[in-house]
Design an enzyme around this catalytic site. Structure first.
Site, PDB file in Angstrom:
ATOM      1  N   HIS A  47       0.842  -1.202   0.000  1.00 22.80           N
ATOM      2  CA  HIS A  47       0.000   0.000   0.000  1.00 22.80           C
ATOM      3  C   HIS A  47       0.873   1.247   0.000  1.00 22.80           C
ATOM      4  O   HIS A  47       1.276   1.725   1.066  1.00 22.80           O
ATOM      5  CB  HIS A  47      -0.906  -0.013   1.227  1.00 22.80           C
ATOM      6  CG  HIS A  47      -1.764  -1.244   1.315  1.00 22.80           C
ATOM      7  ND1 HIS A  47      -1.276  -2.462   1.728  1.00 22.80           N
ATOM      8  CD2 HIS A  47      -3.065  -1.437   1.024  1.00 22.80           C
ATOM      9  CE1 HIS A  47      -2.246  -3.361   1.694  1.00 22.80           C
ATOM     10  NE2 HIS A  47      -3.345  -2.766   1.269  1.00 22.80           N
ATOM     11  N   GLU A 442     -18.984  -4.600  23.491  1.00 20.87           N
ATOM     12  CA  GLU A 442     -18.128  -5.788  23.612  1.00 20.87           C
ATOM     13  C   GLU A 442     -16.901  -5.698  22.706  1.00 20.87           C
ATOM     14  O   GLU A 442     -15.791  -6.073  23.103  1.00 20.87           O
ATOM     15  CB  GLU A 442     -18.921  -7.056  23.268  1.00 20.87           C
ATOM     16  CG  GLU A 442     -20.055  -7.383  24.227  1.00 20.87           C
ATOM     17  CD  GLU A 442     -21.326  -6.601  23.931  1.00 20.87           C
ATOM     18  OE1 GLU A 442     -21.364  -5.860  22.917  1.00 20.87           O
ATOM     19  OE2 GLU A 442     -22.297  -6.714  24.705  1.00 20.87           O
ATOM     20  N   HIS A 503     -29.922 -16.102  22.925  1.00 24.48           N
ATOM     21  CA  HIS A 503     -28.931 -15.950  23.985  1.00 24.48           C
ATOM     22  C   HIS A 503     -28.189 -17.246  24.296  1.00 24.48           C
ATOM     23  O   HIS A 503     -27.298 -17.267  25.131  1.00 24.48           O
ATOM     24  CB  HIS A 503     -29.604 -15.433  25.259  1.00 24.48           C
ATOM     25  CG  HIS A 503     -29.906 -13.975  25.211  1.00 24.48           C
ATOM     26  ND1 HIS A 503     -30.576 -13.396  24.160  1.00 24.48           N
ATOM     27  CD2 HIS A 503     -29.619 -12.958  26.079  1.00 24.48           C
ATOM     28  CE1 HIS A 503     -30.687 -12.092  24.388  1.00 24.48           C
ATOM     29  NE2 HIS A 503     -30.114 -11.806  25.537  1.00 24.48           N
TER      30      HIS A 503
END
Ligand SMILES: Cc1ncc(C[n+]2csc(CCOP(=O)(O)OP(=O)(O)O)c2C)c(N)n1
Ligand SMILES: [Mg+2]
Length: 709
Positions: A47, A442, A503
């Site tokens: 890059h 999270e 869940h």
């Protein structure tokens, strides 16, 4: 040449041979650019465009501002530099090389010119994306966009924590800043937004992100997918937002950095407008400059626009190294020497704290860290492993001062709040607490844990096992970097009950087991949970502790094997009564109790069953063959594995014809007892499977007598 490129080229640096004296600064900047271009060209991949654009910013930051001693890139109070847009790795490698960053373990430079010439090749210190632990001076492994941003928030939080813990009114040991370069992609990724929101809440004034606002990503201009006002977004997070309209204007950028350093109440975002592929007449400002070599002709033209010798490759003009030595080199050496002197005085005045800091740096454990780890008496009703683990966590944390962490808003459920006297909260004005509230973020939690670990803290984070999916990328990176981060995951199966299939984890365990170097532990009762914590604390890499919501009997160890077997990953918990093992039942976590009940029922029918508790595949795999054969003898092919999760992978332990009682789809919303029965995690079902196994292998033995395969 595009109109924009032409206008940029006309503002390019003074020409070397064009009469105007090139400034040494400009030479250094163009050296970074051309090294990146040449390295990518030689590697035939990489890059080039972003290093070309950001060279002035990187140079200005390192040469004029960064408090960093190239001779000691691990100096604890160094400013941290994170390249969140890790694809621009050549930018970092060029700077590490030119600044003369040392690799103390090799007694030489971190990055040689030869490493740069071998960019992206096997064995080079310059891999495609920066890798922590592989190249000295690389603070963190980056490449997955957004992660570095998240890590930088952990590093800044750690900086504040270290300052709050170790600084004394008369003596500052810690006041480092954290700088992160980031790109459009970083700004689009959710993890960076989560982390920025948390950083704003924590008012991390030691954190500065430099956003490379080049309006280009891989698929074209950002306007195809991204037109929000990033500055206003960050202002909304509570950040100080500055704008530098020209990445080549090093004075403006230096002033923005100065403004950051004078901002004491919030993090800073510097939006830096840049031109990807700066100076390349046909590729500047296009995505073509992002991720492929410019091509020989374009490289020449770009070099011409810089006033660079067009045929020179990997050129470092005279004076460049020296300039770095006189800039960051001198400044860094003086800063570090001053710090070391201060630390010696500190050691005399505060020997305990000094010793603690050194222990942290070495990642030692404090003496007596496990002195208060409880053991749990046998109890048929028992307690949930989350409850047992929470008690153990507190017992350890109280004696392990740099062990910190928290939950993604589930402390009440994961039982990871540190509640002993003095375990305060980490808050804007209280940087040195032990409980960090991650909020419902999270992914950022995972990335922040990595940043904390990289700065010497021992961090843990908790949520429901199902939401480990939200934080897999940083967990994977923790494993790659061998960081001793700890994940506490509760509500580990359909056993969580009524919350239902959204869940109830099914494929998470096997997914986590698939991460190389990540240790997963699913204890069967309170004492295994305590033992699991002991094991985890002693690890030098990341670990997941997988715990139940529901109560489990505390196994009576007077008759059965001690929980110390957890350390070996799997152990014989209960053996067949009369010594003859007809079948082996292997369970983890809550299903071990089911296996024990099945063993008893089988004994009643004259079938000898061994129960193996297998809390951790990874730890078991680390044992020698002899031990593994002892636990799972080849002479007993009749086997049943029981785990309330995906069956994938269990054939490794039960063999291709063994029985696996597990989940074959998603769970359901119902009370736990109904679910366990419905999905087959009941002793009767295990008994049935065990009997079928015994019958299968008896038939097999009759059909193919000993010695015949
Ligand atoms: C999480 C993640 N998704 C996708 C990629 C692949 N990728 C690498 S760079 C990039 C985007 C490039 O645009 P930008 O972030 O603006 O960087 P620039 O080209 O401007 O340097 C993408 C999609 C990645 N590295 N990480
Ligand atoms: Mg971009």
């Amino acid at each position: 040449m595009t109109r924009r490129a032409a206008s940029m080229a006309s503002r390019a640096a003074p020409r070397a041979g064009g009469g105007t004296e090139r400034s040494l600064d400009q030479s250094c900047i163009d050296t970074i650019r051309t090294l990146a271009m040449d390295a990518v060209e030689q590697a035939k991949s990489g890059h080039p465009g972003t290093p070309m654009a950001l060279a002035p910013a990187a140079y200005t930051l390192w040469q004029r501002v960064l408090r960093y001693d190239p001779a000691d890139p691990a100096w604890p109070n160094r400013d941290r530099f994170v390249l969140s847009n890790g694809h621009a790795s050549m930018l970092l490698y060029a700077v590490l090389h030119l600044a003369g960053v040392a690799d103390k373990s090799r007694n030489g430079p971190a990055v040689t010119l030869d490493d740069i010439k071998r960019f992206r090749q096997l064995g080079s210190r310059c891999p495609g994306h920066p890798e922590y632990g592989h190249t000295a001076g690389v603070e963190v492994t980056t490449g997955p966009l957004g992660q570095g941003c998240g890590n930088s928030v952990g590093m800044a939080t750690a900086g504040r924590w270290l300052a709050g813990t170790f600084n004394r009114p008369e003596m500052t040991l810690f006041d480092y800043d954290v700088y992160a370069f980031c790109s459009d992609g970083d700004m689009m990724e959710g993890v960076a937004s989560e982390a920025a929101s948390l950083a704003g809440h924590l008012k991390l004034a030691n954190l500065c992100w430099i956003y490379d606002n080049n309006h280009i990503t891989i698929d074209g201009p950002t306007k195809i997918a991204f037109d929000e006002d990033v500055g206003r977004r960050f202002a909304g997070y509570g950040w100080n937002v500055l704008h530098v309209e020209d990445a080549n204007d090093t004075e403006r950028f230096a002033r923005a950095l100065e403004a950051f350093r004078h901002t004491g109440d919030r993090p800073t975002l510097i939006i830096l407008d840049s031109h990807i592929g700066y100076g390349a007449p046909h590729k500047q400002d296009t995505s073509a400059a992002h991720g492929e070599p410019l091509g020989e002709d374009e490289v020449r033209l770009a070099k011409r626009s810089y006033g660079w010798p067009e045929d020179a490759k990997f050129l470092v003009p005279e004076g460049v190294y020296e300039n770095f030595r006189n800039g960051i080199g001198k400044r860094g050496r003086a800063l570090r020497a001053d710090w070391s002197r201060r630390f010696e005085t500190y050691r005399q005045r505060h020997p305990d704290l000094a010793a603690r800091l050194e222990a942290m740096e070495r990642r030692d454990l404090p003496a007596g860290w496990d002195a208060e780890v409880p053991s749990f008496p046998p109890d048929p009703k028992g307690l949930a492993t989350r409850d047992a683990a929470g008690k153990v966590l507190n017992a350890i944390a109280q004696r392990y001062p740099w062990f910190i962490g928290g939950a993604a808003d589930l402390n009440a459920s994961t039982k990871t709040a540190l509640t002993f006297d003095g375990a305060g909260e980490i808050e804007p004005g209280e940087p040195a607490g032990r409980n960090l509230h991650f909020g419902i973020r999270e992914h950022a939690m995972g990335a922040v844990l990595n940043g904390l670990a990289l700065c010497g803290l021992r961090p843990f984070g908790s949520t429901f096992l199902i939401f480990s999916d939200y934080m897999r990328p940083p967990m994977r990176l923790a494993a790659m970097m061998r960081l001793p981060t700890i994940y506490v995951f509760t509500h580990d199966s359909i056993g969580l009950g009524e919350d239902g299939p959204t869940h109830q984890p099914v494929e998470q365990l096997i997914g986590l087991r698939a991460v190389p170097g990540l240790v997963v532990l699913r204890p069967a009762d309170a004492n295994e949970a305590a033992q699991a914590w002991r094991v985890i604390i002693g690890l030098d890499g990341p670990a997941c502790l997988v715990l139940t919501r529901q109560k489990l009997p505390t196994i009576d160890r007077r008759e059965l094997a001690p929980a110390a077997g957890v350390a070996r990953g799997a152990y014989v918990l209960a053996d067949a009564d009369k010594g003859r093992i007809d079948v082996i039942l292997i369970g983890t976590g809550s299903e071990v109790t089911v296996c024990l009940a099945a063993r008893q029922a089988l004994a009643g029918e004259g079938i000898g069953a061994r129960v193996v508790s297998m809390p951790s595949w990874e730890l078991f795999e680390r044992q020698g063959q002899a031990y593994r054969d002892e636990v799972l003898p080849a002479s007993v092919p009749a086997r049943v594995a029981v785990e309330a999760a995906s069956t994938l992978g269990w054939d490794r332990y039960v063999g291709p014809r063994g029985a696996i009682i597990g989940m074959h789809g998603f769970g359901a919303s119902a009370p736990i007892n109904d679910l366990m029965k419905e999905f087959g995690f009941a002793p009767e079902n295990v008994v049935e499977a065990a009997k079928a196994q015994v019958a299968l292998w008896r038939r097999h033995d009759q059909e193919s007598p000993a010695g015949v395969a």
